[in-house]
Design a protein around this motif. Structure first.
Motif, mmCIF file in Angstrom:
data_model
loop_
_atom_site.group_PDB
_atom_site.id
_atom_site.type_symbol
_atom_site.label_atom_id
_atom_site.label_comp_id
_atom_site.label_asym_id
_atom_site.label_seq_id
_atom_site.Cartn_x
_atom_site.Cartn_y
_atom_site.Cartn_z
ATOM 1 N N GLU A 173 0.789 -1.237 0.000
ATOM 2 C CA GLU A 173 0.000 0.000 0.000
ATOM 3 C C GLU A 173 0.820 1.285 0.000
ATOM 4 O O GLU A 173 0.322 2.321 -0.400
ATOM 5 N N ILE A 174 2.047 1.235 0.466
ATOM 6 C CA ILE A 174 2.855 2.455 0.580
ATOM 7 C C ILE A 174 3.675 2.622 -0.701
ATOM 8 O O ILE A 174 4.455 1.751 -1.058
ATOM 9 N N ASN A 175 3.486 3.758 -1.365
ATOM 10 C CA ASN A 175 4.199 4.024 -2.618
ATOM 11 C C ASN A 175 5.402 4.938 -2.438
ATOM 12 O O ASN A 175 6.067 5.276 -3.409
ATOM 13 N N ASP A 176 5.685 5.329 -1.215
ATOM 14 C CA ASP A 176 6.811 6.214 -0.922
ATOM 15 C C ASP A 176 8.122 5.471 -1.191
ATOM 16 O O ASP A 176 8.364 4.409 -0.626
ATOM 17 N N PRO A 177 8.992 6.001 -2.069
ATOM 18 C CA PRO A 177 10.248 5.306 -2.378
ATOM 19 C C PRO A 177 11.172 5.156 -1.164
ATOM 20 O O PRO A 177 12.001 4.262 -1.124
ATOM 21 N N ARG A 178 10.999 6.017 -0.147
ATOM 22 C CA ARG A 178 11.824 5.903 1.060
ATOM 23 C C ARG A 178 11.506 4.638 1.846
ATOM 24 O O ARG A 178 12.317 4.166 2.626
ATOM 25 N N VAL A 179 10.336 4.092 1.629
ATOM 26 C CA VAL A 179 9.862 2.940 2.398
ATOM 27 C C VAL A 179 9.953 1.656 1.577
ATOM 28 O O VAL A 179 9.657 0.573 2.064
ATOM 29 N N ARG A 180 10.417 1.744 0.361
ATOM 30 C CA ARG A 180 10.394 0.611 -0.558
ATOM 31 C C ARG A 180 11.170 -0.608 -0.053
ATOM 32 O O ARG A 180 10.716 -1.723 -0.186
ATOM 33 N N LEU A 181 12.345 -0.440 0.522
ATOM 34 C CA LEU A 181 13.186 -1.568 0.935
ATOM 35 C C LEU A 181 13.105 -1.861 2.438
ATOM 36 O O LEU A 181 13.988 -2.490 3.001
ATOM 37 N N VAL A 182 12.041 -1.418 3.078
ATOM 38 C CA VAL A 182 11.893 -1.577 4.521
ATOM 39 C C VAL A 182 11.362 -2.963 4.859
ATOM 40 O O VAL A 182 10.477 -3.494 4.190
ATOM 41 N N THR A 183 11.934 -3.536 5.918
ATOM 42 C CA THR A 183 11.446 -4.799 6.474
ATOM 43 C C THR A 183 11.058 -4.547 7.922
ATOM 44 O O THR A 183 11.847 -3.986 8.687
ATOM 45 N N ILE A 184 9.858 -4.951 8.302
ATOM 46 C CA ILE A 184 9.396 -4.837 9.682
ATOM 47 C C ILE A 184 9.954 -6.042 10.435
ATOM 48 O O ILE A 184 9.619 -7.178 10.115
ATOM 49 N N THR A 185 10.821 -5.796 11.424
ATOM 50 C CA THR A 185 11.498 -6.895 12.113
ATOM 51 C C THR A 185 10.849 -7.265 13.441
ATOM 52 O O THR A 185 11.117 -8.350 13.964
ATOM 53 N N GLY A 186 10.024 -6.401 13.980
ATOM 54 C CA GLY A 186 9.379 -6.727 15.249
ATOM 55 C C GLY A 186 8.476 -5.607 15.713
ATOM 56 O O GLY A 186 8.559 -4.485 15.226
ATOM 57 N N VAL A 187 7.602 -5.946 16.657
ATOM 58 C CA VAL A 187 6.693 -4.967 17.248
ATOM 59 C C VAL A 187 6.592 -5.266 18.735
ATOM 60 O O VAL A 187 6.471 -6.433 19.126
ATOM 61 N N GLU A 188 6.654 -4.229 19.547
ATOM 62 C CA GLU A 188 6.416 -4.351 20.983
ATOM 63 C C GLU A 188 5.217 -3.477 21.319
ATOM 64 O O GLU A 188 5.220 -2.284 21.019
ATOM 65 N N VAL A 189 4.209 -4.061 21.959
ATOM 66 C CA VAL A 189 3.000 -3.339 22.316
ATOM 67 C C VAL A 189 2.988 -3.115 23.824
ATOM 68 O O VAL A 189 3.287 -4.035 24.596
ATOM 69 N N ALA A 190 2.643 -1.898 24.234
ATOM 70 C CA ALA A 190 2.529 -1.584 25.657
ATOM 71 C C ALA A 190 1.382 -2.392 26.267
ATOM 72 O O ALA A 190 0.434 -2.777 25.563
ATOM 73 N N ASN A 191 1.470 -2.634 27.569
ATOM 74 C CA ASN A 191 0.442 -3.439 28.240
ATOM 75 C C ASN A 191 -0.954 -2.848 28.120
ATOM 76 O O ASN A 191 -1.936 -3.582 28.104
ATOM 77 N N ASP A 192 -1.052 -1.517 28.031
ATOM 78 C CA ASP A 192 -2.370 -0.889 27.902
ATOM 79 C C ASP A 192 -2.761 -0.650 26.433
ATOM 80 O O ASP A 192 -3.771 -0.017 26.155
ATOM 81 N N TYR A 193 -1.964 -1.156 25.503
ATOM 82 C CA TYR A 193 -2.219 -1.072 24.053
ATOM 83 C C TYR A 193 -2.227 0.360 23.513
ATOM 84 O O TYR A 193 -2.699 0.591 22.413
ATOM 85 N N SER A 194 -1.684 1.311 24.280
ATOM 86 C CA SER A 194 -1.720 2.701 23.814
ATOM 87 C C SER A 194 -0.589 3.026 22.838
ATOM 88 O O SER A 194 -0.729 3.926 22.020
ATOM 89 N N HIS A 195 0.506 2.289 22.926
ATOM 90 C CA HIS A 195 1.664 2.548 22.070
ATOM 91 C C HIS A 195 2.249 1.240 21.564
ATOM 92 O O HIS A 195 2.192 0.221 22.248
ATOM 93 N N ALA A 196 2.820 1.313 20.367
ATOM 94 C CA ALA A 196 3.511 0.155 19.797
ATOM 95 C C ALA A 196 4.811 0.636 19.169
ATOM 96 O O ALA A 196 4.807 1.575 18.372
ATOM 97 N N LYS A 197 5.915 0.022 19.567
ATOM 98 C CA LYS A 197 7.198 0.282 18.925
ATOM 99 C C LYS A 197 7.305 -0.669 17.749
ATOM 100 O O LYS A 197 7.197 -1.876 17.913
ATOM 101 N N VAL A 198 7.510 -0.107 16.576
ATOM 102 C CA VAL A 198 7.643 -0.900 15.354
ATOM 103 C C VAL A 198 9.108 -0.843 14.942
ATOM 104 O O VAL A 198 9.622 0.228 14.600
ATOM 105 N N PHE A 199 9.774 -1.986 15.009
ATOM 106 C CA PHE A 199 11.183 -2.066 14.649
ATOM 107 C C PHE A 199 11.309 -2.402 13.169
ATOM 108 O O PHE A 199 10.595 -3.276 12.670
ATOM 109 N N PHE A 200 12.196 -1.688 12.493
ATOM 110 C CA PHE A 200 12.365 -1.904 11.054
ATOM 111 C C PHE A 200 13.832 -1.865 10.693
ATOM 112 O O PHE A 200 14.663 -1.354 11.442
ATOM 113 N N THR A 201 14.130 -2.411 9.548
ATOM 114 C CA THR A 201 15.467 -2.308 8.971
ATOM 115 C C THR A 201 15.297 -2.031 7.484
ATOM 116 O O THR A 201 14.225 -2.239 6.925
#
Length: 121
Positions: A25-53
Protein backbone atom coordinates in the motif's frame (compact mmCIF):
# COMPACT_ATOMS: atom_id res chain seq x y z
CA UNK A 1 0.53 -13.98 32.64
CA UNK A 2 -2.20 -14.29 30.03
CA UNK A 3 -2.08 -10.51 29.57
CA UNK A 4 1.51 -10.77 28.29
CA UNK A 5 0.52 -13.58 25.95
CA UNK A 6 -2.26 -11.42 24.50
CA UNK A 7 0.04 -8.42 23.98
CA UNK A 8 2.51 -10.73 22.25
CA UNK A 9 -0.21 -12.05 19.95
CA UNK A 10 -1.40 -8.52 19.19
CA UNK A 11 2.21 -7.46 18.47
CA UNK A 12 2.69 -10.40 16.08
CA UNK A 13 -0.57 -9.59 14.29
CA UNK A 14 0.39 -5.92 13.98
CA UNK A 15 3.78 -6.95 12.57
CA UNK A 16 2.17 -9.20 9.93
CA UNK A 17 -0.38 -6.56 8.93
CA UNK A 18 2.20 -3.76 8.77
CA UNK A 19 4.56 -5.86 6.66
CA UNK A 20 1.76 -6.40 4.14
CA UNK A 21 0.67 -2.75 4.20
CA UNK A 22 4.23 -1.47 3.71
CA UNK A 23 4.78 -3.91 0.86
CA UNK A 24 1.48 -3.38 -0.96
CA UNK A 25 0.00 0.00 0.00
CA UNK A 26 2.85 2.46 0.58
CA UNK A 27 4.20 4.02 -2.62
CA UNK A 28 6.81 6.21 -0.92
CA UNK A 29 10.25 5.31 -2.38
CA UNK A 30 11.82 5.90 1.06
CA UNK A 31 9.86 2.94 2.40
CA UNK A 32 10.39 0.61 -0.56
CA UNK A 33 13.19 -1.57 0.93
CA UNK A 34 11.89 -1.58 4.52
CA UNK A 35 11.45 -4.80 6.47
CA UNK A 36 9.40 -4.84 9.68
CA UNK A 37 11.50 -6.90 12.11
CA UNK A 38 9.38 -6.73 15.25
CA UNK A 39 6.69 -4.97 17.25
CA UNK A 40 6.42 -4.35 20.98
CA UNK A 41 3.00 -3.34 22.32
CA UNK A 42 2.53 -1.58 25.66
CA UNK A 43 0.44 -3.44 28.24
CA UNK A 44 -2.37 -0.89 27.90
CA UNK A 45 -2.22 -1.07 24.05
CA UNK A 46 -1.72 2.70 23.81
CA UNK A 47 1.66 2.55 22.07
CA UNK A 48 3.51 0.15 19.80
CA UNK A 49 7.20 0.28 18.93
CA UNK A 50 7.64 -0.90 15.35
CA UNK A 51 11.18 -2.07 14.65
CA UNK A 52 12.37 -1.90 11.05
CA UNK A 53 15.47 -2.31 8.97
CA UNK A 54 16.34 -1.27 5.45
CA UNK A 55 18.61 -3.27 3.18
CA UNK A 56 20.57 -0.33 1.76
CA UNK A 57 21.23 1.28 5.14
CA UNK A 58 19.32 4.52 4.52
CA UNK A 59 17.33 4.17 7.72
CA UNK A 60 16.89 7.90 8.46
CA UNK A 61 14.91 8.52 5.30
CA UNK A 62 13.01 5.24 5.77
CA UNK A 63 12.02 6.38 9.26
CA UNK A 64 10.80 9.71 7.86
CA UNK A 65 8.72 7.88 5.25
CA UNK A 66 7.24 5.52 7.84
CA UNK A 67 6.40 8.37 10.20
CA UNK A 68 4.73 10.24 7.35
CA UNK A 69 2.65 7.15 6.54
CA UNK A 70 1.99 6.41 10.24
CA UNK A 71 -1.56 7.79 10.29
CA UNK A 72 -2.51 5.84 7.18
CA UNK A 73 -0.94 2.65 8.55
CA UNK A 74 -2.74 3.06 11.87
CA UNK A 75 -6.10 3.61 10.18
CA UNK A 76 -5.59 0.53 8.00
CA UNK A 77 -4.66 -1.51 11.08
CA UNK A 78 -7.85 -0.30 12.78
CA UNK A 79 -9.87 -1.71 9.88
CA UNK A 80 -8.24 -5.14 9.96
CA UNK A 81 -7.69 -5.61 13.71
CA UNK A 82 -10.59 -5.60 16.11
CA UNK A 83 -9.06 -3.77 19.06
CA UNK A 84 -10.80 -1.34 21.36
CA UNK A 85 -7.65 0.82 21.42
CA UNK A 86 -5.43 1.08 18.34
CA UNK A 87 -1.87 1.83 19.50
CA UNK A 88 0.07 4.88 18.40
CA UNK A 89 2.89 3.65 16.15
CA UNK A 90 6.47 4.62 16.95
CA UNK A 91 9.06 3.57 14.36
CA UNK A 92 12.50 2.51 15.64
CA UNK A 93 15.44 1.47 13.50
CA UNK A 94 16.57 -2.09 14.30
CA UNK A 95 20.37 -2.21 14.01
CA UNK A 96 20.61 -5.90 14.94
CA UNK A 97 20.62 -7.04 11.29
CA UNK A 98 23.41 -4.60 10.49
CA UNK A 99 25.40 -5.70 13.58
CA UNK A 100 24.90 -9.35 12.64
CA UNK A 101 26.17 -8.71 9.13
CA UNK A 102 29.21 -6.88 10.50
CA UNK A 103 29.96 -9.70 12.95
CA UNK A 104 29.64 -12.23 10.14
CA UNK A 105 32.18 -10.27 8.08
CA UNK A 106 34.56 -10.15 11.03
CA UNK A 107 34.26 -13.91 11.51
CA UNK A 108 34.88 -14.52 7.81
CA UNK A 109 37.99 -12.31 7.96
CA UNK A 110 39.27 -14.13 11.05
CA UNK A 111 38.73 -17.53 9.42
CA UNK A 112 40.50 -16.41 6.23
CA UNK A 113 43.39 -14.98 8.24
CA UNK A 114 43.65 -18.17 10.31
CA UNK A 115 43.63 -20.28 7.15
CA UNK A 116 46.32 -18.10 5.61
CA UNK A 117 48.52 -18.43 8.71
CA UNK A 118 48.07 -22.21 8.81
CA UNK A 119 48.96 -22.47 5.09
CA UNK A 120 52.16 -20.48 5.65
CA UNK A 121 53.41 -22.82 8.41
Amino acid sequence: MSNFARTDRVAQQIQRELAELVRLEINDPRVRLVTITGVEVANDYSHAKVFFTRLDGKHEEAQQGLERAGGFLRSQLARSLKLRIMPQLHFVYDASVERGSHLSQLIDQAVASDKQHSDES
